[in-house]
Design a protein around this motif. Structure first.
Motif, short mmCIF file in Angstrom:
data_model
loop_
_atom_site.label_atom_id
_atom_site.label_comp_id
_atom_site.label_asym_id
_atom_site.label_seq_id
_atom_site.Cartn_x
_atom_site.Cartn_y
_atom_site.Cartn_z
N LEU A 25 -36.11 -105.01 -41.83
CA LEU A 25 -34.78 -105.24 -42.39
C LEU A 25 -34.70 -104.92 -43.87
CD1 LEU A 25 -31.88 -106.49 -42.05
CD2 LEU A 25 -32.91 -108.67 -42.66
N ASP A 26 -35.74 -105.21 -44.61
CA ASP A 26 -35.69 -105.04 -46.07
C ASP A 26 -36.24 -103.71 -46.57
OD1 ASP A 26 -38.25 -105.69 -45.37
OD2 ASP A 26 -38.45 -107.34 -46.80
N LEU A 27 -36.50 -102.76 -45.69
CA LEU A 27 -36.99 -101.46 -46.14
C LEU A 27 -35.93 -100.73 -46.98
CD1 LEU A 27 -38.87 -100.04 -43.03
CD2 LEU A 27 -39.83 -100.99 -45.11
N GLY A 28 -36.29 -100.34 -48.18
CA GLY A 28 -35.39 -99.62 -49.06
C GLY A 28 -34.52 -100.51 -49.93
N ILE A 29 -34.55 -101.81 -49.73
CA ILE A 29 -33.73 -102.74 -50.51
C ILE A 29 -34.33 -102.87 -51.91
CG2 ILE A 29 -32.86 -105.10 -50.68
CD1 ILE A 29 -31.64 -103.60 -48.36
N CYS A 52 -24.21 -103.36 -59.98
CA CYS A 52 -23.25 -103.47 -58.88
C CYS A 52 -23.45 -102.34 -57.88
CB CYS A 52 -21.82 -103.45 -59.41
SG CYS A 52 -21.41 -104.83 -60.47
N ASP A 53 -23.70 -101.14 -58.39
CA ASP A 53 -23.92 -99.99 -57.52
C ASP A 53 -25.18 -100.16 -56.67
OD1 ASP A 53 -21.64 -98.79 -58.56
OD2 ASP A 53 -22.75 -97.57 -60.00
N LYS A 54 -26.25 -100.70 -57.28
CA LYS A 54 -27.49 -100.93 -56.54
C LYS A 54 -27.29 -101.98 -55.46
CE LYS A 54 -30.75 -99.65 -60.18
NZ LYS A 54 -31.80 -100.14 -61.08
N LEU A 55 -26.58 -103.05 -55.79
CA LEU A 55 -26.33 -104.09 -54.80
C LEU A 55 -25.47 -103.54 -53.66
CD1 LEU A 55 -26.67 -107.00 -53.89
CD2 LEU A 55 -24.67 -107.59 -55.28
N GLN A 56 -24.47 -102.74 -53.98
CA GLN A 56 -23.63 -102.14 -52.94
C GLN A 56 -24.46 -101.22 -52.04
OE1 GLN A 56 -20.31 -102.86 -52.30
NE2 GLN A 56 -20.84 -101.75 -50.44
N LYS A 57 -25.38 -100.47 -52.63
CA LYS A 57 -26.27 -99.60 -51.85
C LYS A 57 -27.12 -100.44 -50.89
CE LYS A 57 -30.27 -96.67 -52.42
NZ LYS A 57 -31.44 -97.50 -52.59
N ASP A 58 -27.63 -101.56 -51.39
CA ASP A 58 -28.42 -102.44 -50.54
C ASP A 58 -27.59 -103.02 -49.40
OD1 ASP A 58 -30.61 -101.96 -52.13
OD2 ASP A 58 -30.53 -103.88 -53.18
N LEU A 59 -26.35 -103.39 -49.68
CA LEU A 59 -25.48 -103.92 -48.64
C LEU A 59 -25.20 -102.86 -47.58
CD1 LEU A 59 -22.99 -105.97 -50.82
CD2 LEU A 59 -24.68 -106.88 -49.21
N LYS A 60 -25.04 -101.62 -48.02
CA LYS A 60 -24.83 -100.53 -47.05
C LYS A 60 -26.08 -100.32 -46.20
CE LYS A 60 -21.25 -98.05 -49.55
NZ LYS A 60 -20.86 -96.81 -50.23
N LEU A 61 -27.27 -100.44 -46.80
CA LEU A 61 -28.51 -100.33 -46.03
C LEU A 61 -28.61 -101.43 -44.97
CD1 LEU A 61 -31.19 -99.38 -48.72
CD2 LEU A 61 -30.47 -98.01 -46.76
N TRP A 65 -28.72 -100.92 -40.96
CA TRP A 65 -29.75 -101.53 -40.13
C TRP A 65 -29.12 -102.29 -38.97
CZ3 TRP A 65 -30.97 -106.30 -38.32
CH2 TRP A 65 -32.23 -106.47 -37.78
N SER A 66 -28.07 -103.04 -39.25
CA SER A 66 -27.43 -103.84 -38.20
C SER A 66 -26.83 -102.96 -37.12
CB SER A 66 -26.38 -104.78 -38.78
OG SER A 66 -25.21 -104.08 -39.16
N ILE A 67 -26.31 -101.80 -37.50
CA ILE A 67 -25.76 -100.87 -36.52
C ILE A 67 -26.89 -100.22 -35.72
CG2 ILE A 67 -24.56 -98.66 -36.26
CD1 ILE A 67 -22.79 -99.57 -38.62
N ASP A 68 -27.93 -99.75 -36.43
CA ASP A 68 -29.05 -99.08 -35.76
C ASP A 68 -29.74 -99.99 -34.74
OD1 ASP A 68 -28.53 -96.86 -37.31
OD2 ASP A 68 -30.22 -97.18 -38.69
N GLN A 70 -28.38 -102.78 -33.44
CA GLN A 70 -27.36 -103.47 -32.65
C GLN A 70 -27.45 -104.99 -32.81
OE1 GLN A 70 -27.66 -102.07 -28.62
NE2 GLN A 70 -27.50 -99.94 -29.24
N MET A 71 -27.56 -105.42 -34.06
CA MET A 71 -27.60 -106.85 -34.37
C MET A 71 -26.57 -107.12 -35.45
SD MET A 71 -30.81 -109.17 -35.04
CE MET A 71 -30.66 -110.88 -35.36
N GLN A 72 -25.44 -107.62 -35.03
CA GLN A 72 -24.31 -107.80 -35.94
C GLN A 72 -24.47 -109.07 -36.77
OE1 GLN A 72 -20.82 -107.68 -33.52
NE2 GLN A 72 -21.12 -105.55 -32.97
N TYR A 73 -23.97 -109.00 -37.98
CA TYR A 73 -23.91 -110.18 -38.84
C TYR A 73 -22.68 -110.99 -38.47
CZ TYR A 73 -27.39 -107.94 -41.77
OH TYR A 73 -28.54 -107.36 -42.23
N ASN A 74 -22.78 -112.30 -38.60
CA ASN A 74 -21.64 -113.16 -38.38
C ASN A 74 -20.85 -113.20 -39.68
OD1 ASN A 74 -19.80 -115.19 -37.94
ND2 ASN A 74 -21.26 -116.55 -36.95
N THR A 75 -19.79 -112.41 -39.76
CA THR A 75 -19.03 -112.28 -41.01
C THR A 75 -18.33 -113.58 -41.39
OG1 THR A 75 -17.16 -111.36 -39.79
CG2 THR A 75 -18.70 -109.80 -40.78
N ASP A 76 -18.10 -114.47 -40.43
CA ASP A 76 -17.51 -115.77 -40.76
C ASP A 76 -18.45 -116.62 -41.61
OD1 ASP A 76 -15.22 -115.13 -39.35
OD2 ASP A 76 -15.91 -116.11 -37.50
#
Length: 91
Positions: A25-29, A52-61, A65-68, A70-76
């Motif tokens: 999960l944390d590869l590349g973070i 902010c840009d680095k944090l946004q990049k990490d969030l995109k990673l 990962w969650s899409i690859d 198939q483990m979704q985050y609970n956005t609530d």
């Protein structure tokens, strides 16, 4: 109740398999990330726009990962916490 997939709760093997599953999960973070059971926290000091840009990049990673895997985050349950005296909190 019929279980069609996964590992039954209360098993010894379940937590081990889950840890193996989220191991990459944390590869590349670049920023700090904490993983505990099924909880993930990413945090950083943001003092410049590039932070902010680095944090946004990490969030995109993390999202990729969650899409690859198939483990979704609970956005609530997702939260943003601002600390410090000199925050610019955008509503």
């Amino acid at each position: 109740m019929l279980v069609t997939s996964g590992v039954p709760q209360g098993s010894v093997l379940g937590p081990v398999l889950f840890l193996i599953f989220i191991n990459n999960l944390d590869l590349g973070i670049e920023k700090w990330i904490l993983k505990f059971a099924d909880d993930t926290k990413i945090f950083s000091e943001l003092s410049q726009v590039k932070d902010c840009d680095k944090l946004q990049k990490d969030l995109k990673l993390l999202h990729k990962w969650s899409i690859d895997w198939q483990m979704q985050y609970n956005t609530d349950k997702c939260k943003v916490m601002h600390t410090g005296r000199h925050n610019l909190v955008y509503l």
